[in-house]
Enzyme design. Structure first.
Site, PDB file in Angstrom:
ATOM      1  N   ARG A 167      -4.749  -5.565  30.620  1.00  0.00           N
ATOM      2  CA  ARG A 167      -5.408  -4.546  29.784  1.00  0.00           C
ATOM      3  C   ARG A 167      -4.426  -3.737  28.945  1.00  0.00           C
ATOM      4  O   ARG A 167      -4.744  -2.635  28.473  1.00  0.00           O
ATOM      5  CB  ARG A 167      -6.263  -3.588  30.614  1.00  0.00           C
ATOM      6  CG  ARG A 167      -7.385  -4.276  31.322  1.00  0.00           C
ATOM      7  CD  ARG A 167      -8.462  -3.287  31.734  1.00  0.00           C
ATOM      8  NE  ARG A 167      -9.413  -3.948  32.599  1.00  0.00           N
ATOM      9  CZ  ARG A 167      -9.285  -4.021  33.906  1.00  0.00           C
ATOM     10  NH1 ARG A 167      -8.271  -3.443  34.510  1.00  0.00           N
ATOM     11  NH2 ARG A 167     -10.177  -4.666  34.619  1.00  0.00           N
ATOM     12  N   LYS A 217      -1.654  -3.950  13.469  1.00  0.00           N
ATOM     13  CA  LYS A 217      -2.665  -5.022  13.522  1.00  0.00           C
ATOM     14  C   LYS A 217      -1.996  -6.238  14.136  1.00  0.00           C
ATOM     15  O   LYS A 217      -0.982  -6.730  13.621  1.00  0.00           O
ATOM     16  CB  LYS A 217      -3.129  -5.398  12.114  1.00  0.00           C
ATOM     17  CG  LYS A 217      -3.982  -4.366  11.428  1.00  0.00           C
ATOM     18  CD  LYS A 217      -4.449  -4.972  10.115  1.00  0.00           C
ATOM     19  CE  LYS A 217      -5.124  -3.978   9.213  1.00  0.00           C
ATOM     20  NZ  LYS A 217      -5.364  -4.537   7.872  1.00  0.00           N
ATOM     21  N   GLU A 274       5.519  -9.732  -0.471  1.00  0.00           N
ATOM     22  CA  GLU A 274       5.003  -8.465   0.074  1.00  0.00           C
ATOM     23  C   GLU A 274       5.755  -7.270  -0.523  1.00  0.00           C
ATOM     24  O   GLU A 274       5.175  -6.202  -0.720  1.00  0.00           O
ATOM     25  CB  GLU A 274       5.107  -8.440   1.604  1.00  0.00           C
ATOM     26  CG  GLU A 274       4.291  -9.517   2.323  1.00  0.00           C
ATOM     27  CD  GLU A 274       2.772  -9.327   2.270  1.00  0.00           C
ATOM     28  OE1 GLU A 274       2.301  -8.302   1.722  1.00  0.00           O
ATOM     29  OE2 GLU A 274       2.051 -10.221   2.769  1.00  0.00           O
ATOM     30  N   LYS A 310       5.326   1.245   3.863  1.00  0.00           N
ATOM     31  CA  LYS A 310       4.139   0.755   4.565  1.00  0.00           C
ATOM     32  C   LYS A 310       3.771   1.684   5.731  1.00  0.00           C
ATOM     33  O   LYS A 310       2.600   1.995   5.948  1.00  0.00           O
ATOM     34  CB  LYS A 310       4.342  -0.678   5.073  1.00  0.00           C
ATOM     35  CG  LYS A 310       3.135  -1.111   5.903  1.00  0.00           C
ATOM     36  CD  LYS A 310       2.965  -2.566   6.117  1.00  0.00           C
ATOM     37  CE  LYS A 310       1.709  -2.807   6.961  1.00  0.00           C
ATOM     38  NZ  LYS A 310       1.519  -4.171   7.357  1.00  0.00           N
ATOM     39  N   GLU A 340      -7.856   1.932   8.409  1.00  0.00           N
ATOM     40  CA  GLU A 340      -8.229   1.285   7.152  1.00  0.00           C
ATOM     41  C   GLU A 340      -9.598   1.696   6.628  1.00  0.00           C
ATOM     42  O   GLU A 340     -10.476   0.865   6.410  1.00  0.00           O
ATOM     43  CB  GLU A 340      -8.131  -0.253   7.311  1.00  0.00           C
ATOM     44  CG  GLU A 340      -7.956  -0.953   5.978  1.00  0.00           C
ATOM     45  CD  GLU A 340      -7.556  -2.412   6.125  1.00  0.00           C
ATOM     46  OE1 GLU A 340      -6.587  -2.703   6.852  1.00  0.00           O
ATOM     47  OE2 GLU A 340      -8.199  -3.252   5.502  1.00  0.00           O
ATOM     48  N   ARG A 358      -5.160   2.579   3.217  1.00  0.00           N
ATOM     49  CA  ARG A 358      -4.545   1.381   3.791  1.00  0.00           C
ATOM     50  C   ARG A 358      -5.083   0.099   3.161  1.00  0.00           C
ATOM     51  O   ARG A 358      -4.414  -0.932   3.160  1.00  0.00           O
ATOM     52  CB  ARG A 358      -4.740   1.364   5.318  1.00  0.00           C
ATOM     53  CG  ARG A 358      -3.990   0.216   5.956  1.00  0.00           C
ATOM     54  CD  ARG A 358      -3.943   0.243   7.463  1.00  0.00           C
ATOM     55  NE  ARG A 358      -3.180  -0.913   7.897  1.00  0.00           N
ATOM     56  CZ  ARG A 358      -2.764  -1.144   9.114  1.00  0.00           C
ATOM     57  NH1 ARG A 358      -3.040  -0.289  10.076  1.00  0.00           N
ATOM     58  NH2 ARG A 358      -2.079  -2.227   9.398  1.00  0.00           N
ATOM     59  N   ASN A 367      -3.974  -4.621   1.046  1.00  0.00           N
ATOM     60  CA  ASN A 367      -4.604  -5.945   0.932  1.00  0.00           C
ATOM     61  C   ASN A 367      -4.526  -6.499  -0.485  1.00  0.00           C
ATOM     62  O   ASN A 367      -5.117  -7.548  -0.763  1.00  0.00           O
ATOM     63  CB  ASN A 367      -6.083  -5.866   1.349  1.00  0.00           C
ATOM     64  CG  ASN A 367      -6.217  -5.537   2.818  1.00  0.00           C
ATOM     65  OD1 ASN A 367      -5.445  -6.033   3.637  1.00  0.00           O
ATOM     66  ND2 ASN A 367      -7.169  -4.689   3.158  1.00  0.00           N
ATOM     67  N   HIS A 378      -4.483 -10.185  -1.163  1.00  0.00           N
ATOM     68  CA  HIS A 378      -4.733 -10.883   0.102  1.00  0.00           C
ATOM     69  C   HIS A 378      -6.125 -11.490   0.225  1.00  0.00           C
ATOM     70  O   HIS A 378      -6.330 -12.403   1.012  1.00  0.00           O
ATOM     71  CB  HIS A 378      -4.488  -9.945   1.289  1.00  0.00           C
ATOM     72  CG  HIS A 378      -3.028  -9.793   1.595  1.00  0.00           C
ATOM     73  ND1 HIS A 378      -2.122  -9.303   0.674  1.00  0.00           N
ATOM     74  CD2 HIS A 378      -2.295 -10.091   2.704  1.00  0.00           C
ATOM     75  CE1 HIS A 378      -0.919  -9.286   1.215  1.00  0.00           C
ATOM     76  NE2 HIS A 378      -0.995  -9.766   2.445  1.00  0.00           N
ATOM     77  N   HIS A 404      -5.607 -15.082   1.185  1.00  0.00           N
ATOM     78  CA  HIS A 404      -5.931 -15.635   2.507  1.00  0.00           C
ATOM     79  C   HIS A 404      -6.828 -16.860   2.387  1.00  0.00           C
ATOM     80  O   HIS A 404      -6.649 -17.848   3.103  1.00  0.00           O
ATOM     81  CB  HIS A 404      -6.627 -14.589   3.381  1.00  0.00           C
ATOM     82  CG  HIS A 404      -5.658 -13.691   4.089  1.00  0.00           C
ATOM     83  ND1 HIS A 404      -6.037 -12.527   4.691  1.00  0.00           N
ATOM     84  CD2 HIS A 404      -4.322 -13.805   4.286  1.00  0.00           C
ATOM     85  CE1 HIS A 404      -4.979 -11.946   5.232  1.00  0.00           C
ATOM     86  NE2 HIS A 404      -3.928 -12.697   5.005  1.00  0.00           N
ATOM     87  N   HIS A 419       2.313 -17.977   3.137  1.00  0.00           N
ATOM     88  CA  HIS A 419       1.543 -16.747   2.927  1.00  0.00           C
ATOM     89  C   HIS A 419       1.943 -16.064   1.607  1.00  0.00           C
ATOM     90  O   HIS A 419       1.091 -15.682   0.800  1.00  0.00           O
ATOM     91  CB  HIS A 419       1.777 -15.814   4.116  1.00  0.00           C
ATOM     92  CG  HIS A 419       1.098 -14.497   3.995  1.00  0.00           C
ATOM     93  ND1 HIS A 419      -0.258 -14.355   4.117  1.00  0.00           N
ATOM     94  CD2 HIS A 419       1.586 -13.242   3.742  1.00  0.00           C
ATOM     95  CE1 HIS A 419      -0.575 -13.081   3.959  1.00  0.00           C
ATOM     96  NE2 HIS A 419       0.524 -12.389   3.729  1.00  0.00           N
TER      97      HIS A 419
HETATM   98  N1  GLY Z   1       0.780  -6.048  11.777  1.00  0.00           N
HETATM   99  C1  GLY Z   1       0.568  -5.920  10.398  1.00  0.00           C
HETATM  100  C2  GLY Z   1      -0.269  -4.775  10.021  1.00  0.00           C
HETATM  101  O1  GLY Z   1      -0.668  -3.993  10.844  1.00  0.00           O
HETATM  102  O2  GLY Z   1      -0.580  -4.601   8.849  1.00  0.00           O
END
Ligand code: GLY
Length: 339
Positions: free
Chosen positions: A108, A130, A172, A214, A224, A228, A232, A235, A239, A249
């Site tokens: 957990r 993320k 990026e 960032k 987000e 934030r 993207n 993207h 993607h 990528h």
């Molecule tokens: N791990 C990439 C992000 O949080 O954007």
């Protein structure tokens, strides 16, 4: 050892920028730590793993899947990793994503940190919390938002990074410049990839600037809801292209950024597409590609940024100023088909 601490909603992360892997034992003791890396990083830097427990997985995006998570979890159980274990992902974006995800679900949730080894991971993938995996053709479809306890930079890992992965990461960096930092965009125009590859100082400073850029965006909007989303840029289409074609990528989002520039021309009056195209090409990134627009649109529709019949699309008003606009899927489909 210089440490910067960034606070997020539920946690804080310590950043050791311009540091070195030899400092890791000051942050986490070898007995309670498992390093997770891939075969390429391990082969190129084997000596650096001496004295640490390590799980070594196969390299590549195709392994950012549930089967790899299962395998890592089984190995952690075999190693008797417990709640006091820290996982440290040493590698590119696949490794940081997998490590953060496994650490978030194992027992957990256990502590984790990253030593990003590619430009992409240094400026992007390791930052923001993320962490997740791909499901079939849907990228990052399953995951969590959970911040690493620490990020440690060691530029020595860049010595084994193939040139196409430098280019991949620069996509990026160019994205950050487009949405937030016109001065950095101008600096990138002045410099070249070979200049950055030759100068540890130039690349170190650029990486630090991007990591901080960032981080600050994420701090202001971790979940987000607003700002934030700008990250993207390129993207949404990128993607969709990445899952359909053999593209790195960075190559996919480079094409996605150019499409977003053209869409911006129609929706925000953006007038600097040519500068963006030139900068991408200067760093050996593709600006355009032939692709099956219907097929790519069908994937794009499933993007996490979709609401019922509209999608939040990131556009540019000018270089250095990204904006989010809601577009109906019908309008978006028409623009993409016509471009
Ligand atoms: N791990 C990439 C992000 O949080 O954007």
């Amino acid at each position: 050892m210089k440490k910067l601490t960034y606070r997020f909603t539920h946690a804080s992360s310590d950043y050791y920028l311009l540091s070195g892997m030899s400092q890791l034992k000051k942050i986490t003791g070898p007995d309670d730590t498992v390093l997770i890396t891939d075969e390429d990083v391990y082969a190129a830097h084997t000596k650096r793993f001496k004295g640490w427990n390590a799980i070594v997985i196969k390299p590549g995006e195709e392994f950012k899947v549930q089967a790899t998570v299962d395998s890592i979890v089984e190995q952690l159980i075999d190693m008797e990793a417990g709640r006091n274990t820290t996982l440290v992902g040493i590698g590119g974006g696949v490794i940081t994503d997998l490590t953060g995800y496994v650490a978030s679900i194992y027992m957990r949730g256990i502590r984790f940190g990253f030593i990003p080894t590619s430009i992409l991971a240094l400026v992007d993938a390791s930052i923001g919390g993320k962490n997740g995996i791909d499901v079939g053709e849907y990228k990052n479809m399953v995951g969590v938002i959970r911040q690493p306890a620490f990020i440690l930079h060691d530029m020595a890992f860049l010595s084994s990074l193939p040139v196409e992965h430098w280019e991949n990461g620069f996509a990026e960096i160019i994205k950050h410049a487009c949405i937030k930092d016109a001065a950095m965009f101008a600096q990138l125009e002045e410099y070249s990839m070979s200049k950055y590859r030759r100068s540890a100082k130039a690349i170190g400073t650029l990486i630090e600037r991007n990591a901080v850029l960032k981080t600050k965006v994420v701090q202001r909007d971790e979940f987000e809801k607003g700002e934030r989303r700008l990250l993207n840029f390129g993207h949404t289409l990128g993607h969709a292209l990445e899952t359909q074609y053999e593209l790195l990528h960075g190559q996919a989002i480079a094409i996605g950024m150019v499409y977003a520039c053209h869409i911006s021309e129609q929706l925000t009056g953006f007038k600097q597409t040519e500068r963006v195209v030139n900068l991408l090409q200067q760093y050996n990134l593709p600006a355009y590609a032939q692709f099956d627009k219907q097929k790519v649109f069908n994937i794009l529709k499933m993007d996490k940024k979709r609401e019922r019949t509209t999608m939040n699309y990131v556009l540019l008003e000018k270089i250095g100023k990204g904006v989010v606009r809601s577009i109906t899927l019908t309008q978006l489909e028409k623009i993409i088909q016509d471009l």
